[in-house]
Design a protein around this motif. Structure first.
Motif, short mmCIF file in Angstrom:
data_model
loop_
_atom_site.label_atom_id
_atom_site.label_comp_id
_atom_site.label_asym_id
_atom_site.label_seq_id
_atom_site.Cartn_x
_atom_site.Cartn_y
_atom_site.Cartn_z
N VAL A 287 0.83 -1.20 0.00
CA VAL A 287 0.00 0.00 0.00
C VAL A 287 0.86 1.25 0.00
O VAL A 287 0.60 2.22 -0.72
CB VAL A 287 -0.94 0.00 1.23
CG1 VAL A 287 -1.71 1.32 1.32
CG2 VAL A 287 -1.89 -1.19 1.18
N ALA A 288 1.93 1.24 0.81
CA ALA A 288 2.78 2.43 0.95
C ALA A 288 4.09 2.03 1.60
O ALA A 288 4.18 1.01 2.30
CB ALA A 288 2.08 3.50 1.78
N GLU A 289 5.10 2.86 1.37
CA GLU A 289 6.38 2.76 2.08
C GLU A 289 6.70 4.15 2.61
O GLU A 289 6.71 5.11 1.84
CB GLU A 289 7.48 2.24 1.16
CG GLU A 289 7.25 0.82 0.67
CD GLU A 289 8.35 0.34 -0.26
OE1 GLU A 289 9.27 1.12 -0.54
OE2 GLU A 289 8.25 -0.81 -0.72
N HIS A 290 6.92 4.25 3.90
CA HIS A 290 7.10 5.58 4.50
C HIS A 290 8.02 5.47 5.70
O HIS A 290 7.79 4.68 6.62
CB HIS A 290 5.73 6.13 4.94
CG HIS A 290 5.79 7.52 5.50
ND1 HIS A 290 6.05 8.63 4.73
CD2 HIS A 290 5.60 7.98 6.76
CE1 HIS A 290 6.03 9.71 5.49
NE2 HIS A 290 5.76 9.34 6.73
N GLU A 291 9.09 6.25 5.67
CA GLU A 291 10.05 6.31 6.76
C GLU A 291 10.53 4.92 7.17
O GLU A 291 10.64 4.58 8.35
CB GLU A 291 9.45 7.05 7.97
CG GLU A 291 9.16 8.52 7.65
CD GLU A 291 8.62 9.29 8.85
OE1 GLU A 291 8.31 8.64 9.87
OE2 GLU A 291 8.51 10.53 8.75
N GLY A 292 10.81 4.10 6.17
CA GLY A 292 11.36 2.78 6.40
C GLY A 292 10.38 1.71 6.77
O GLY A 292 10.76 0.55 6.96
N VAL A 293 9.08 2.04 6.85
CA VAL A 293 8.04 1.07 7.18
C VAL A 293 7.22 0.76 5.93
O VAL A 293 6.79 1.68 5.23
CB VAL A 293 7.11 1.60 8.30
CG1 VAL A 293 5.97 0.62 8.56
CG2 VAL A 293 7.91 1.84 9.57
N THR A 294 7.02 -0.51 5.67
CA THR A 294 6.22 -0.95 4.52
C THR A 294 4.85 -1.41 5.02
O THR A 294 4.75 -2.20 5.96
CB THR A 294 6.91 -2.10 3.79
OG1 THR A 294 8.22 -1.68 3.36
CG2 THR A 294 6.12 -2.51 2.56
N TRP A 295 3.81 -0.89 4.37
CA TRP A 295 2.43 -1.21 4.74
C TRP A 295 1.86 -2.16 3.67
O TRP A 295 1.84 -1.82 2.49
CB TRP A 295 1.58 0.05 4.84
CG TRP A 295 2.07 1.03 5.88
CD1 TRP A 295 3.15 1.85 5.79
CD2 TRP A 295 1.49 1.26 7.16
NE1 TRP A 295 3.30 2.59 6.94
CE2 TRP A 295 2.29 2.26 7.80
CE3 TRP A 295 0.38 0.75 7.84
CZ2 TRP A 295 1.99 2.74 9.07
CZ3 TRP A 295 0.09 1.23 9.11
CH2 TRP A 295 0.89 2.20 9.72
N VAL A 296 1.40 -3.33 4.10
CA VAL A 296 1.00 -4.38 3.16
C VAL A 296 -0.44 -4.82 3.45
O VAL A 296 -0.80 -5.12 4.60
CB VAL A 296 1.95 -5.59 3.26
CG1 VAL A 296 1.47 -6.74 2.36
CG2 VAL A 296 3.37 -5.18 2.87
N ASP A 297 -1.24 -4.90 2.37
CA ASP A 297 -2.63 -5.35 2.43
C ASP A 297 -2.68 -6.81 1.97
O ASP A 297 -2.48 -7.10 0.79
CB ASP A 297 -3.49 -4.46 1.53
CG ASP A 297 -4.89 -5.02 1.29
OD1 ASP A 297 -5.31 -5.96 2.01
OD2 ASP A 297 -5.57 -4.52 0.36
N ASP A 298 -2.95 -7.70 2.90
CA ASP A 298 -3.15 -9.12 2.60
C ASP A 298 -4.52 -9.55 3.11
O ASP A 298 -4.69 -10.61 3.71
CB ASP A 298 -2.04 -9.96 3.24
CG ASP A 298 -2.03 -11.40 2.75
OD1 ASP A 298 -2.07 -11.61 1.53
OD2 ASP A 298 -1.98 -12.31 3.59
N SER A 299 -5.51 -8.69 2.86
CA SER A 299 -6.86 -8.94 3.39
C SER A 299 -7.45 -10.24 2.87
O SER A 299 -8.36 -10.81 3.47
CB SER A 299 -7.79 -7.76 3.04
OG SER A 299 -9.06 -7.94 3.60
N LYS A 300 -6.93 -10.72 1.74
CA LYS A 300 -7.45 -11.97 1.18
C LYS A 300 -7.11 -13.18 2.03
O LYS A 300 -7.65 -14.27 1.81
CB LYS A 300 -6.92 -12.16 -0.24
CG LYS A 300 -7.66 -13.20 -1.04
CD LYS A 300 -7.22 -13.25 -2.48
CE LYS A 300 -8.03 -14.28 -3.24
NZ LYS A 300 -7.60 -14.38 -4.65
N ALA A 301 -6.23 -13.02 3.02
CA ALA A 301 -5.88 -14.12 3.92
C ALA A 301 -7.01 -14.31 4.91
O ALA A 301 -7.00 -13.79 6.02
CB ALA A 301 -4.57 -13.83 4.64
#
Length: 508
Positions: free
Chosen positions: A355-369
Motif C-alpha cells: 500500500v505504501a512505504e514511509h520512513e522505512g516502514v512498509t504497509w501491506v494489504d493481505d486482506s485476502k488471507a
C-alpha cells in the motif's frame, strides 16, 4: 419426466419436464435456474431473502422465463409441501450446508442433490466439450487458476477462469463462442455435491483447517477437497510438501492411465515439477524424465507478478505457479507458453499488496488471507511484523499459526468478532508481544469501520520501526463487519494513506 437422471449427461439430452428445486438466488442459483429453464425444466427457486433489489430483479427475470420463485424464510424451513412428492432433483448453491433443512429433507426423501458444478458438467455439449483443468485447496486457488488462464491464453487457446472465481461455470460451458479449455476453481462447498465431473487434470494445492463449521470437522472438509481427483483423466497434481494431498491421489478412483504428478519448492524428483536453483523445472512431462528436465521459466519471470523490481516472488506464489504449470503441461501446453504466461501474470489486489512505504516502514494489504493457513504464507515472508488480524475464524484454530511466527511479531493489533481467540493464542505463544484490541463495529457501517481502521493504523504507526512491515493478514473472514475481504483491504489502505497524507484510494 422424459428421461432418468443418469441419461442427463449432456446438453442435448431430454431435460424437458424435469422437476427441479434450486436453492438460493445468488450468482450460482440464478445461473442454474436460468440454464434449467432454457432446457425446458420445471423450476422452483427458494431463498430466505426478503427481496433485495437484486433478488427482486432476478426473480422477475426468472418469472418471465417460467420459473416459480419464492422469497422469504418461510420457504426454506424444509421442502415445500406442494413439491415434496413431485421433485426429481435439487440443485443447491455453494453456501447451503448439507444439513440445511431443505437439503436434509431432500436427502431423507431420496431426492438427488447436485451442485451447480454437477449441473454444468452435465450441460456440456455431447461432442467437443472443452476439457476442465480443476483447482482446489485451502489457499492459492484463485491465484493458481488465474495463472493457469494466463498460461493457456499465452499458448493461443481460447480459455477462461470460471467456477469459484470470475465467470459462473454454467456461463462458461454455455458460452455461445465455445472455449478450448476451462480453468476451474472449486471450493469444498461446490465439490461436496459434485458426483460425475471428470477433469482432464486436477490439483489440491494444500489442506488446512477451514470451513470446519460447514463440513463438521477437518476430515469432512478434506474429503470434499479430495473429490476433485475422482475420475481425473491425465494427471492428478499434488503438493509434495503436503502429504495429505498425495494420499488423496493414492486413494482416488481415476481414469486408467492417469498419472500422479507432484509439485515442490525443492528439487523435483521424477514425475514432479519444482525448482532447480531459480529455474521452474519439469521432470513430469518430458520423455527422458529420468535424466532431464524442461525449463518452464525462472523466478525472475514471476517477479512482475509480485511487485517487480527484481524482487524474489514469495514462496506461496512460486508454489501456485508450479501447480498451474503442471496442469497446463498435462493439457499439452509447451514450456515456452508456460514461461510467457508467468511473465504476463499479475496478482490480484489484497494479496500481499504493498500500500505504501514511509520512513522505512512498509504497509501491506493481505486482506485476502481469510484463514490461518493463508495468513501463514504472508507472515512467513517478512522478518519483523506489526500484525493486523481478526474477524470470523469459522472454527479454525490459530495456535499453530502464532507459534510458527511468534519470533517475527513486533506487535499485534486486533479487530473483529473472534479477536480474543487470537489474543489468547498470542498470550500463550508470544507473551512478550504487545497486543492492542480496537474492538468491533457494526456490519456495513462504513463510517464506524473507517474510524476503527484509523485507530488500527495509528496503533501500528506507533509500534512499527524502520525496516518493519505493517501487515494486514487477518487469518479470518471479513463478513462480521465488512461486505467482503476486498472492502476490508480498501478501508485499511484508505486509513494508511490518510495517516501518511497521500489521500484515499478509490472504491473503498
Amino acid at each position: 419426466m422424459t428421461a432418468p437422471l443418469e441419461e442427463l449427461t449432456h446438453r442435448d439430452a431430454d431435460w424437458a419436464g424435469l422437476r427441479v428445486l434450486v436453492t438460493g438466488l445468488g450468482v450460482s442459483g440464478f445461473a442454474a435456474a436460468d440454464a434449467l429453464v432454457q432446457h425446458e425444466a420445471r423450476v422452483t427457486v427458494v431463498d430466505a431473502g426478503n427481496g433485495s433489489e437484486r433478488q427482486t430483479t432476478q426473480a422477475g427475470i426468472l418469472g418471465i422465463l417460467g420459473a416459480d420463485v419464492r422469497l422469504g424464510p418461510e420457504h426454506v424451513a424444509g421442502l415445500p409441501d406442494d413439491l415434496e412428492r413431485d421433485l426429481d432433483l435439487v440443485v443447491t448453491s455453494p453456501g447451503w450446508r448439507p444439513d440445511h433443512p431443505v437439503l436434509a429433507a431432500a436427502q431423507a426423501h431420496g431426492i438427488p442433490v447436485w451442485s451447480e458444478v454437477e449441473l454444468a458438467w452435465r450441460l456440456r455439449p455431447r461432442v467437443g466439450a472443452a476439457p476442465w483443468l480443476v483447482v482446489t485447496g485451502t489457499n492459492g486457488k484463485t491465484t493458481t487458476v488465474q495463472l493457469l488462464e494466463t498460461i493457456l491464453t499465452s499458448a493461443g487457446l481460447r480459455a477462461v477462469a470460471a467456477g469459484n472465481v470470475g465467470h459462473p461455470i454454467l456461463d462458461a460451458v454455455q458460452h455461445p463462442e465455445p472455449y478450448d479449455v476451462i480453468a476451474v476453481e472449486l471450493s469444498s462447498f461446490q465439490l461436496h455435491f459434485t458426483h460425475t465431473m471428470s477433469p482432464l487434470a486436477s490439483v489440491v494445492l494444500n489442506v488446512a483447517p477451514d470451513h470446519l463449521d460447514w463440513h463438521g470437522g477437518l476430515e469432512g472438509y478434506a474429503a470434499a477437497k479430495a473429490r476433485v481427483y475422482e475420475r481425473t483423466q491425465v494427471a492428478c497434481v499434488y503438493n509434495a510438501q503436503d502429504p495429505r494431498t498425495e494420499r488423496m491421489v493414492e486413494e482416488a478412483d481415476v481414469v486408467e492411465g492417469c498419472r500422479a504428478v507432484g509439485f515442490t519448492l525443492g528439487t523435483p524428483g521424477r514425475s514432479m515439477v519444482g525448482l532447480v536453483e531459480d529455474v521452474l523445472a519439469d521432470r513430469a512431462f518430458v520423455e527422458e524424465r529420468a535424466t532431464s528436465a524442461a525449463e518452464l521459466g525462472t523466478l525472475a519471470d514471476l517477479s512482475l507478478a509480485s511487485g517487480g523490481g527484481g524482487a524474489t516472488p514469495p514462496p506461496h506464489l512460486v508454489a501456485d505457479a508450479l501447480a498451474a504449470a503442471a496442469l497446463a503441461r498435462a493439457a499439452g501446453i509447451a514450456p515456452v507458453a508456460v514461461r510467457d504466461g508467468l511473465r504476463a501474470f499479475r496478482t490480484d489486489a489484497h494479496r500481499t499488496t504493498v500500500v505504501a512505504e514511509h520512513e522505512g516502514v512498509t504497509w501491506v494489504d493481505d486482506s485476502k488471507a481469510t484463514n490461518p493457513h493463508a495468513a501463514l504464507a504472508a507472515l512467513s515472508a517478512y522478518p519483523d511484523i506489526v500484525w493486523v488480524a481478526g474477524g470470523q475464524l469459522k472454527g479454525a484454530a490459530v495456535d499453530e499459526l502464532v507459534a510458527q511466527v511468534s519470533d517475527r511479531l513486533r506487535a499485534v493489533v486486533l479487530l473483529g468478532l473472534d479477536r480474543q481467540l487470537i489474543a489468547d493464542a498470542v498470550a500463550r505463544h508470544a507473551p512478550e508481544v504487545p497486543v492492542h484490541d480496537v474492538g468491533v463495529a457494526d456490519h456495513g457501517d462504513m463510517d464506524a469501520l473507517q474510524g476503527l481502521m484509523d485507530d488500527v493504523v495509528a496503533l501500528c504507526a506507533a509500534s512499527a520501526r524502520p525496516g518493519d512491515v505493517v501487515l494486514l493478514s487477518p487469518a479470518a473472514a471479513s463478513l462480521d463487519m465488512f461486505p467482503s475481504y476486498g472492502s476490508r483491504g480498501d478501508v485499511f489502505a484508505d486509513a494508511v494513506r490518510r495517516r501518511l497524507g497521500t489521500g484515499p484510494v478509490s472504491g473503498a
